[in-house]
Scaffold this motif. Sequence first.
Motif, PDB file in Angstrom:
ATOM      1  N   GLY A 218      13.624  12.560  -3.504  1.00  0.00           N
ATOM      2  CA  GLY A 218      13.936  13.770  -3.504  1.00  0.00           C
ATOM      3  C   GLY A 218      13.328  14.381  -2.072  1.00  0.00           C
ATOM      4  N   THR A 219      12.313  15.067  -2.145  1.00  0.00           N
ATOM      5  CA  THR A 219      11.772  15.366  -1.045  1.00  0.00           C
ATOM      6  C   THR A 219      10.286  15.057  -1.103  1.00  0.00           C
ATOM      7  N   LEU A 220       9.792  14.299  -1.866  1.00  0.00           N
ATOM      8  CA  LEU A 220       8.321  13.862  -1.809  1.00  0.00           C
ATOM      9  C   LEU A 220       8.186  12.460  -0.809  1.00  0.00           C
ATOM     10  N   ASP A 221       7.598  12.445   0.185  1.00  0.00           N
ATOM     11  CA  ASP A 221       7.545  11.610   1.085  1.00  0.00           C
ATOM     12  C   ASP A 221       6.315  10.695   0.866  1.00  0.00           C
ATOM     13  N   ILE A 222       6.665   9.245   1.040  1.00  0.00           N
ATOM     14  CA  ILE A 222       5.844   8.132   0.673  1.00  0.00           C
ATOM     15  C   ILE A 222       5.817   7.297   1.824  1.00  0.00           C
ATOM     16  N   ILE A 223       4.633   6.832   2.074  1.00  0.00           N
ATOM     17  CA  ILE A 223       4.438   5.573   3.162  1.00  0.00           C
ATOM     18  C   ILE A 223       4.190   4.509   2.303  1.00  0.00           C
ATOM     19  N   ILE A 224       4.766   3.282   2.658  1.00  0.00           N
ATOM     20  CA  ILE A 224       4.584   1.896   1.954  1.00  0.00           C
ATOM     21  C   ILE A 224       4.615   1.083   3.210  1.00  0.00           C
ATOM     22  N   MET A 225       3.365   0.511   3.102  1.00  0.00           N
ATOM     23  CA  MET A 225       3.002  -0.621   4.129  1.00  0.00           C
ATOM     24  C   MET A 225       2.677  -1.916   3.408  1.00  0.00           C
ATOM     25  N   ILE A 226       3.374  -2.807   3.816  1.00  0.00           N
ATOM     26  CA  ILE A 226       3.126  -4.309   3.406  1.00  0.00           C
ATOM     27  C   ILE A 226       2.286  -5.019   4.319  1.00  0.00           C
ATOM     28  N   TYR A 227       1.261  -5.573   4.206  1.00  0.00           N
ATOM     29  CA  TYR A 227       0.439  -6.576   5.037  1.00  0.00           C
ATOM     30  C   TYR A 227      -0.196  -7.556   4.122  1.00  0.00           C
TER      31      TYR A 227
ATOM     32  N   ASP B 234       0.896  -1.218   0.061  1.00  0.00           N
ATOM     33  CA  ASP B 234       0.092  -0.190  -0.060  1.00  0.00           C
ATOM     34  C   ASP B 234       0.811   1.265   0.002  1.00  0.00           C
ATOM     35  N   LEU B 235       0.791   2.183  -0.967  1.00  0.00           N
ATOM     36  CA  LEU B 235       1.316   3.207  -1.119  1.00  0.00           C
ATOM     37  C   LEU B 235       0.739   4.597  -0.968  1.00  0.00           C
ATOM     38  N   ARG B 236       0.974   5.444  -0.017  1.00  0.00           N
ATOM     39  CA  ARG B 236       0.267   6.805   0.174  1.00  0.00           C
ATOM     40  C   ARG B 236       1.282   7.848   0.191  1.00  0.00           C
ATOM     41  N   LEU B 237       0.855   9.141  -0.037  1.00  0.00           N
ATOM     42  CA  LEU B 237       1.577  10.256   0.065  1.00  0.00           C
ATOM     43  C   LEU B 237       1.622  10.618   1.386  1.00  0.00           C
ATOM     44  N   VAL B 238       2.392  11.147   1.966  1.00  0.00           N
ATOM     45  CA  VAL B 238       2.446  11.895   3.626  1.00  0.00           C
ATOM     46  C   VAL B 238       1.459  13.158   3.392  1.00  0.00           C
ATOM     47  N   ASP B 239       1.757  13.886   2.461  1.00  0.00           N
ATOM     48  CA  ASP B 239       1.017  15.277   2.511  1.00  0.00           C
ATOM     49  C   ASP B 239      -0.070  15.282   1.448  1.00  0.00           C
ATOM     50  N   ASP B 240      -0.443  14.396   0.949  1.00  0.00           N
ATOM     51  CA  ASP B 240      -1.410  14.398  -0.064  1.00  0.00           C
ATOM     52  C   ASP B 240      -2.521  13.470  -0.237  1.00  0.00           C
TER      53      ASP B 240
ATOM     54  N   PRO C 211      22.544   3.406  -5.279  1.00  0.00           N
ATOM     55  CA  PRO C 211      22.088   2.907  -6.456  1.00  0.00           C
ATOM     56  C   PRO C 211      22.263   1.690  -7.173  1.00  0.00           C
ATOM     57  N   ASP C 212      21.086   1.161  -7.703  1.00  0.00           N
ATOM     58  CA  ASP C 212      20.975   0.015  -8.215  1.00  0.00           C
ATOM     59  C   ASP C 212      21.324  -1.242  -7.491  1.00  0.00           C
ATOM     60  N   GLN C 213      20.794  -1.044  -6.134  1.00  0.00           N
ATOM     61  CA  GLN C 213      20.995  -2.404  -5.257  1.00  0.00           C
ATOM     62  C   GLN C 213      19.405  -2.528  -4.640  1.00  0.00           C
ATOM     63  N   PRO C 214      18.860  -3.724  -4.598  1.00  0.00           N
ATOM     64  CA  PRO C 214      17.474  -3.961  -4.325  1.00  0.00           C
ATOM     65  C   PRO C 214      17.751  -4.045  -2.446  1.00  0.00           C
ATOM     66  N   ILE C 215      16.613  -3.259  -1.789  1.00  0.00           N
ATOM     67  CA  ILE C 215      16.814  -2.981  -0.702  1.00  0.00           C
ATOM     68  C   ILE C 215      15.464  -3.769  -0.202  1.00  0.00           C
ATOM     69  N   PRO C 216      15.296  -4.730   0.823  1.00  0.00           N
ATOM     70  CA  PRO C 216      14.038  -5.172   1.295  1.00  0.00           C
ATOM     71  C   PRO C 216      13.213  -3.890   2.084  1.00  0.00           C
ATOM     72  N   LEU C 217      12.043  -4.063   1.904  1.00  0.00           N
ATOM     73  CA  LEU C 217      10.977  -3.526   2.479  1.00  0.00           C
ATOM     74  C   LEU C 217      10.469  -4.145   3.814  1.00  0.00           C
ATOM     75  N   GLU C 218      10.164  -3.655   4.698  1.00  0.00           N
ATOM     76  CA  GLU C 218       9.763  -3.849   6.071  1.00  0.00           C
ATOM     77  C   GLU C 218       8.039  -4.017   5.967  1.00  0.00           C
ATOM     78  N   ARG C 219       7.376  -4.215   7.021  1.00  0.00           N
ATOM     79  CA  ARG C 219       6.198  -3.940   7.150  1.00  0.00           C
ATOM     80  C   ARG C 219       5.738  -2.608   6.959  1.00  0.00           C
ATOM     81  N   PHE C 220       6.213  -1.563   7.447  1.00  0.00           N
ATOM     82  CA  PHE C 220       6.023   0.011   7.395  1.00  0.00           C
ATOM     83  C   PHE C 220       7.454   0.602   7.189  1.00  0.00           C
ATOM     84  N   ASN C 221       7.360   1.531   5.947  1.00  0.00           N
ATOM     85  CA  ASN C 221       8.522   2.046   5.438  1.00  0.00           C
ATOM     86  C   ASN C 221       8.159   3.615   4.961  1.00  0.00           C
TER      87      ASN C 221
END
Length: 118
Positions: A109-118, A12-18, A94-104
């Motif tokens: 840049g300066t665009l803030d995004i919340i990614i949740m894995i459930y 689930d992806l959501r923008l912090v400010d929008d 750059p160019d390295q896969p980094i694992p996502l946690e449950r809450f990320n």
Amino acid sequence: MAAGSVANRMCDLRLVDDERFSLQIEVSRLEGYVMGRSDEATNFTPDIDFVAYASREKGVSRRHAALISFHGAPHVVDLSSVNGTYLNDKRLPPDQPIPLERFNKLRLGTLDIIIMIY
């Protein structure tokens, strides 16, 4: 705890400010999604387009980062972006896969995004 390979998990992806932006992707179908901003001059549109959310002003590249499935789990990859991709306040190499946690907390840049894995 990293999110493992479990069928029917959602990303689930959501923008912090929008609140206008919300996107859900099934993890098992996460083959690869480029995140960035579209560009009319080059006719480029990424899979996940943040152009409507002041992304240019916030330093988001056209091809900024990607969400991928790596070893059956969701990962994020910085695509050699100029202004960097940050995961939980740490700049990604750059160019390295980094694992996502449950809450990320992801920052392009300066665009803030919340990614949740459930």
